[in-house]
Design a protein around this motif. Structure first.
Motif, PDB file in Angstrom:
ATOM      1  N   SER A 251       0.823  -1.212   0.000  1.00 58.45           N
ATOM      2  CA  SER A 251       0.000   0.000   0.000  1.00 58.45           C
ATOM      3  C   SER A 251       0.853   1.255   0.000  1.00 58.45           C
ATOM      4  O   SER A 251       0.553   2.231  -0.696  1.00 58.45           O
ATOM      5  CB  SER A 251      -0.932   0.002   1.219  1.00 58.45           C
ATOM      6  OG  SER A 251      -1.838  -1.080   1.155  1.00 58.45           O
ATOM      7  N   ASN A 252       1.923   1.227   0.771  1.00 61.98           N
ATOM      8  CA  ASN A 252       2.810   2.377   0.859  1.00 61.98           C
ATOM      9  C   ASN A 252       3.470   2.669  -0.480  1.00 61.98           C
ATOM     10  O   ASN A 252       3.480   3.818  -0.953  1.00 61.98           O
ATOM     11  CB  ASN A 252       3.876   2.123   1.935  1.00 61.98           C
ATOM     12  CG  ASN A 252       4.798   3.304   2.125  1.00 61.98           C
ATOM     13  OD1 ASN A 252       4.391   4.457   2.031  1.00 61.98           O
ATOM     14  ND2 ASN A 252       6.057   3.020   2.401  1.00 61.98           N
ATOM     15  N   VAL A 253       4.027   1.635  -1.127  1.00 61.72           N
ATOM     16  CA  VAL A 253       4.702   1.815  -2.420  1.00 61.72           C
ATOM     17  C   VAL A 253       3.695   2.194  -3.497  1.00 61.72           C
ATOM     18  O   VAL A 253       3.943   3.097  -4.310  1.00 61.72           O
ATOM     19  CB  VAL A 253       5.464   0.527  -2.819  1.00 61.72           C
ATOM     20  CG1 VAL A 253       6.045   0.661  -4.222  1.00 61.72           C
ATOM     21  CG2 VAL A 253       6.567   0.226  -1.818  1.00 61.72           C
ATOM     22  N   PHE A 254       2.557   1.533  -3.511  1.00 64.02           N
ATOM     23  CA  PHE A 254       1.527   1.796  -4.518  1.00 64.02           C
ATOM     24  C   PHE A 254       1.057   3.247  -4.436  1.00 64.02           C
ATOM     25  O   PHE A 254       0.951   3.941  -5.455  1.00 64.02           O
ATOM     26  CB  PHE A 254       0.342   0.842  -4.301  1.00 64.02           C
ATOM     27  CG  PHE A 254      -0.620   0.791  -5.454  1.00 64.02           C
ATOM     28  CD1 PHE A 254      -0.528  -0.201  -6.415  1.00 64.02           C
ATOM     29  CD2 PHE A 254      -1.628   1.742  -5.589  1.00 64.02           C
ATOM     30  CE1 PHE A 254      -1.414  -0.259  -7.482  1.00 64.02           C
ATOM     31  CE2 PHE A 254      -2.516   1.702  -6.658  1.00 64.02           C
ATOM     32  CZ  PHE A 254      -2.409   0.696  -7.602  1.00 64.02           C
ATOM     33  N   ASN A 255       0.789   3.710  -3.233  1.00 65.36           N
ATOM     34  CA  ASN A 255       0.330   5.084  -3.036  1.00 65.36           C
ATOM     35  C   ASN A 255       1.400   6.093  -3.436  1.00 65.36           C
ATOM     36  O   ASN A 255       1.111   7.130  -4.041  1.00 65.36           O
ATOM     37  CB  ASN A 255      -0.063   5.285  -1.567  1.00 65.36           C
ATOM     38  CG  ASN A 255      -0.749   6.614  -1.326  1.00 65.36           C
ATOM     39  OD1 ASN A 255      -1.456   7.132  -2.195  1.00 65.36           O
ATOM     40  ND2 ASN A 255      -0.546   7.180  -0.161  1.00 65.36           N
ATOM     41  N   ARG A 256       2.656   5.764  -3.141  1.00 63.99           N
ATOM     42  CA  ARG A 256       3.753   6.675  -3.478  1.00 63.99           C
ATOM     43  C   ARG A 256       3.928   6.811  -4.984  1.00 63.99           C
ATOM     44  O   ARG A 256       4.215   7.901  -5.486  1.00 63.99           O
ATOM     45  CB  ARG A 256       5.055   6.167  -2.847  1.00 63.99           C
ATOM     46  CG  ARG A 256       6.202   7.159  -2.935  1.00 63.99           C
ATOM     47  CD  ARG A 256       7.418   6.700  -2.175  1.00 63.99           C
ATOM     48  NE  ARG A 256       8.116   5.619  -2.842  1.00 63.99           N
ATOM     49  CZ  ARG A 256       8.277   4.402  -2.344  1.00 63.99           C
ATOM     50  NH1 ARG A 256       7.776   4.100  -1.174  1.00 63.99           N
ATOM     51  NH2 ARG A 256       8.935   3.475  -3.013  1.00 63.99           N
ATOM     52  N   LEU A 257       3.715   5.721  -5.723  1.00 60.44           N
ATOM     53  CA  LEU A 257       3.943   5.737  -7.176  1.00 60.44           C
ATOM     54  C   LEU A 257       2.718   6.144  -7.991  1.00 60.44           C
ATOM     55  O   LEU A 257       2.866   6.628  -9.116  1.00 60.44           O
ATOM     56  CB  LEU A 257       4.431   4.364  -7.644  1.00 60.44           C
ATOM     57  CG  LEU A 257       5.804   3.917  -7.133  1.00 60.44           C
ATOM     58  CD1 LEU A 257       6.203   2.590  -7.764  1.00 60.44           C
ATOM     59  CD2 LEU A 257       6.879   4.960  -7.399  1.00 60.44           C
ATOM     60  N   THR A 258       1.527   5.939  -7.435  1.00 64.92           N
ATOM     61  CA  THR A 258       0.318   6.242  -8.218  1.00 64.92           C
ATOM     62  C   THR A 258      -0.518   7.375  -7.643  1.00 64.92           C
ATOM     63  O   THR A 258      -1.363   7.939  -8.333  1.00 64.92           O
ATOM     64  CB  THR A 258      -0.590   4.999  -8.329  1.00 64.92           C
ATOM     65  OG1 THR A 258      -1.153   4.708  -7.030  1.00 64.92           O
ATOM     66  CG2 THR A 258       0.176   3.796  -8.841  1.00 64.92           C
ATOM     67  N   LEU A 260      -2.678   6.893  -5.322  1.00 66.60           N
ATOM     68  CA  LEU A 260      -3.925   6.271  -4.869  1.00 66.60           C
ATOM     69  C   LEU A 260      -3.613   5.050  -4.015  1.00 66.60           C
ATOM     70  O   LEU A 260      -2.574   4.417  -4.173  1.00 66.60           O
ATOM     71  CB  LEU A 260      -4.777   5.821  -6.058  1.00 66.60           C
ATOM     72  CG  LEU A 260      -5.354   6.902  -6.983  1.00 66.60           C
ATOM     73  CD1 LEU A 260      -5.949   6.232  -8.215  1.00 66.60           C
ATOM     74  CD2 LEU A 260      -6.405   7.741  -6.260  1.00 66.60           C
ATOM     75  N   THR A 261      -4.534   4.717  -3.116  1.00 63.56           N
ATOM     76  CA  THR A 261      -4.410   3.453  -2.416  1.00 63.56           C
ATOM     77  C   THR A 261      -4.834   2.338  -3.373  1.00 63.56           C
ATOM     78  O   THR A 261      -5.569   2.595  -4.340  1.00 63.56           O
ATOM     79  CB  THR A 261      -5.313   3.408  -1.175  1.00 63.56           C
ATOM     80  OG1 THR A 261      -6.688   3.475  -1.597  1.00 63.56           O
ATOM     81  CG2 THR A 261      -5.018   4.567  -0.235  1.00 63.56           C
ATOM     82  N   PRO A 262      -4.392   1.099  -3.141  1.00 62.34           N
ATOM     83  CA  PRO A 262      -4.820   0.002  -4.026  1.00 62.34           C
ATOM     84  C   PRO A 262      -6.340  -0.128  -4.107  1.00 62.34           C
ATOM     85  O   PRO A 262      -6.889  -0.363  -5.188  1.00 62.34           O
ATOM     86  CB  PRO A 262      -4.184  -1.231  -3.372  1.00 62.34           C
ATOM     87  CG  PRO A 262      -2.987  -0.696  -2.666  1.00 62.34           C
ATOM     88  CD  PRO A 262      -3.393   0.656  -2.161  1.00 62.34           C
ATOM     89  N   GLY A 263      -7.024   0.043  -2.977  1.00 62.65           N
ATOM     90  CA  GLY A 263      -8.476  -0.059  -2.984  1.00 62.65           C
ATOM     91  C   GLY A 263      -9.134   1.027  -3.811  1.00 62.65           C
ATOM     92  O   GLY A 263     -10.073   0.757  -4.578  1.00 62.65           O
ATOM     93  N   SER A 264      -8.629   2.246  -3.680  1.00 59.72           N
ATOM     94  CA  SER A 264      -9.190   3.356  -4.455  1.00 59.72           C
ATOM     95  C   SER A 264      -8.944   3.156  -5.939  1.00 59.72           C
ATOM     96  O   SER A 264      -9.817   3.424  -6.772  1.00 59.72           O
ATOM     97  CB  SER A 264      -8.566   4.680  -3.995  1.00 59.72           C
ATOM     98  OG  SER A 264      -8.874   4.940  -2.644  1.00 59.72           O
ATOM     99  N   TYR A 265      -7.757   2.670  -6.278  1.00 62.82           N
ATOM    100  CA  TYR A 265      -7.439   2.401  -7.681  1.00 62.82           C
ATOM    101  C   TYR A 265      -8.381   1.343  -8.251  1.00 62.82           C
ATOM    102  O   TYR A 265      -8.904   1.484  -9.357  1.00 62.82           O
ATOM    103  CB  TYR A 265      -5.985   1.937  -7.798  1.00 62.82           C
ATOM    104  CG  TYR A 265      -5.540   1.633  -9.213  1.00 62.82           C
ATOM    105  CD1 TYR A 265      -5.008   2.628 -10.027  1.00 62.82           C
ATOM    106  CD2 TYR A 265      -5.647   0.344  -9.738  1.00 62.82           C
ATOM    107  CE1 TYR A 265      -4.597   2.357 -11.318  1.00 62.82           C
ATOM    108  CE2 TYR A 265      -5.248   0.062 -11.031  1.00 62.82           C
ATOM    109  CZ  TYR A 265      -4.721   1.067 -11.817  1.00 62.82           C
ATOM    110  OH  TYR A 265      -4.329   0.785 -13.100  1.00 62.82           O
ATOM    111  N   GLN A 266      -8.605   0.278  -7.481  1.00 61.42           N
ATOM    112  CA  GLN A 266      -9.468  -0.804  -7.948  1.00 61.42           C
ATOM    113  C   GLN A 266     -10.904  -0.317  -8.149  1.00 61.42           C
ATOM    114  O   GLN A 266     -11.573  -0.695  -9.117  1.00 61.42           O
ATOM    115  CB  GLN A 266      -9.446  -1.962  -6.952  1.00 61.42           C
ATOM    116  CG  GLN A 266     -10.170  -3.197  -7.440  1.00 61.42           C
ATOM    117  CD  GLN A 266      -9.962  -4.382  -6.518  1.00 61.42           C
ATOM    118  OE1 GLN A 266     -10.284  -4.307  -5.320  1.00 61.42           O
ATOM    119  NE2 GLN A 266      -9.410  -5.466  -7.049  1.00 61.42           N
ATOM    120  N   ASN A 267     -11.363   0.539  -7.247  1.00 65.58           N
ATOM    121  CA  ASN A 267     -12.740   1.039  -7.346  1.00 65.58           C
ATOM    122  C   ASN A 267     -12.977   1.832  -8.631  1.00 65.58           C
ATOM    123  O   ASN A 267     -14.081   1.826  -9.179  1.00 65.58           O
ATOM    124  CB  ASN A 267     -13.066   1.924  -6.136  1.00 65.58           C
ATOM    125  CG  ASN A 267     -13.252   1.107  -4.871  1.00 65.58           C
ATOM    126  OD1 ASN A 267     -13.536  -0.088  -4.934  1.00 65.58           O
ATOM    127  ND2 ASN A 267     -13.075   1.746  -3.728  1.00 65.58           N
TER     128      ASN A 267
END
Length: 280
Positions: A251-258, A260-267
């Motif tokens: 979650s930390n890496v995903f949010n830093r690079l995109t 968004l949180t993984p859940g928000s991205y998926q939604n």
């Protein structure tokens, strides 16, 4: 009054010992070590006597004690409680590091004893944190060579061995990272694949791509995770399938690079448009 604590962690991969002293107010009597000590002062101030030189030590300072450096120190009244992080490195291990970085097996004499270096300090702090948490071996190894390349280049008065990689070797390293992104990867794995030293890999990779091998790997893993998330795979499973050891790190890496949180991205991709009634 602060409570004193001491934590020690041996790292077999890097071949060194990491320690943390916190809330320490007692003086260190005159002594020396038979090994190298690299330290960082988080908080507290000290008056240090090393090899006959009187030195002031402040938060943010790095310290290097060579084997047999005689030293002692006392706290100051302004900031008596010391929070100090350090690495103990045996002479044999330092010879190995020297061979890797300079092509010569030797025991360097680092100078000065106390100094400020933002780049080295940042690498030190992140490396120390990863060792104490027993985490992220590729990033840990990477930081180790970044830190010691800096120390040898600026404070050991030796010439770093320069062996730049060919573009084909960088390409092969990238292909290896991409095809093994979901697995645990070490610097040894990459270096054996492209037949180079660890220090040469990190320097050339960063120079040619603008990214370290670890940063490149994180980008690949996030890209793969995005594909899984779009398919409706839960974030916890997407993290494991793309090579992240735990969801918090993912979650930390995903949010830093995109952003968004993984859940928000998926939604964003699974959100269904409201149904409409075609009948009049």
């Amino acid at each position: 009054m602060e409570t004193f604590s001491r934590t020690i962690r041996h790292d077999e991969v890097l071949g060194l010992e990491a320690f943390c002293l916190q809330g320490y107010a007692q003086p260190f009597p005159r002594h020396f070590h038979d090994y190298y000590v690299l330290g960082f002062v988080v908080s507290g101030e000290r008056e240090l006597l090393c090899n006959g030189l009187n030195l002031q030590v402040f938060p943010g300072n790095l310290l290097i004690f060579n084997p047999r450096d005689n030293h002692e120190c006392v706290s100051t009244s302004r900031a008596p409680f010391l929070h100090y992080l350090g690495f103990n490195i045996l002479k044999k291990r330092m010879e190995e590091i020297s061979m890797e970085l300079t092509g010569e097996s030797c025991l360097p004499q680092f100078k000065p004893t106390v100094f400020s270096d933002e780049s080295a300090g940042n690498a030190f702090l992140e490396l120390h944190r990863l060792i104490m948490q027993r985490s992220d071996e590729l990033r840990k190894e990477e930081l180790f060579y970044v830190l010691f390349s800096r120390l040898f280049g600026k404070y050991a008065h030796t010439s770093l061995q320069s062996r730049p990689l060919r573009s084909s070797q960088i390409k092969e390293a990238c292909e290896y990272l991409e095809s093994h992104a979901s697995e645990t990867i070490t610097l040894d794995d990459i270096c054996q694949r492209v037949s180079v030293s660890k220090s040469s890999l990190i320097r050339s990779f960063s120079k040619q791509l603008g990214l370290t091998p670890h940063s490149y790997l994180m980008s690949i893993r996030v890209k793969e995770a995005q594909t899984f998330l779009k398919q409706g795979i839960p974030p916890s499973r997407a993290a494991l399938k793309s090579g992240f050891a735990d969801q918090a790190h993912f979650s930390n890496v995903f949010n830093r690079l995109t952003g968004l949180t993984p859940g928000s991205y998926q939604n964003v991709f699974l959100k269904k448009a409201p149904s409409s009634n075609d009948s009049d």
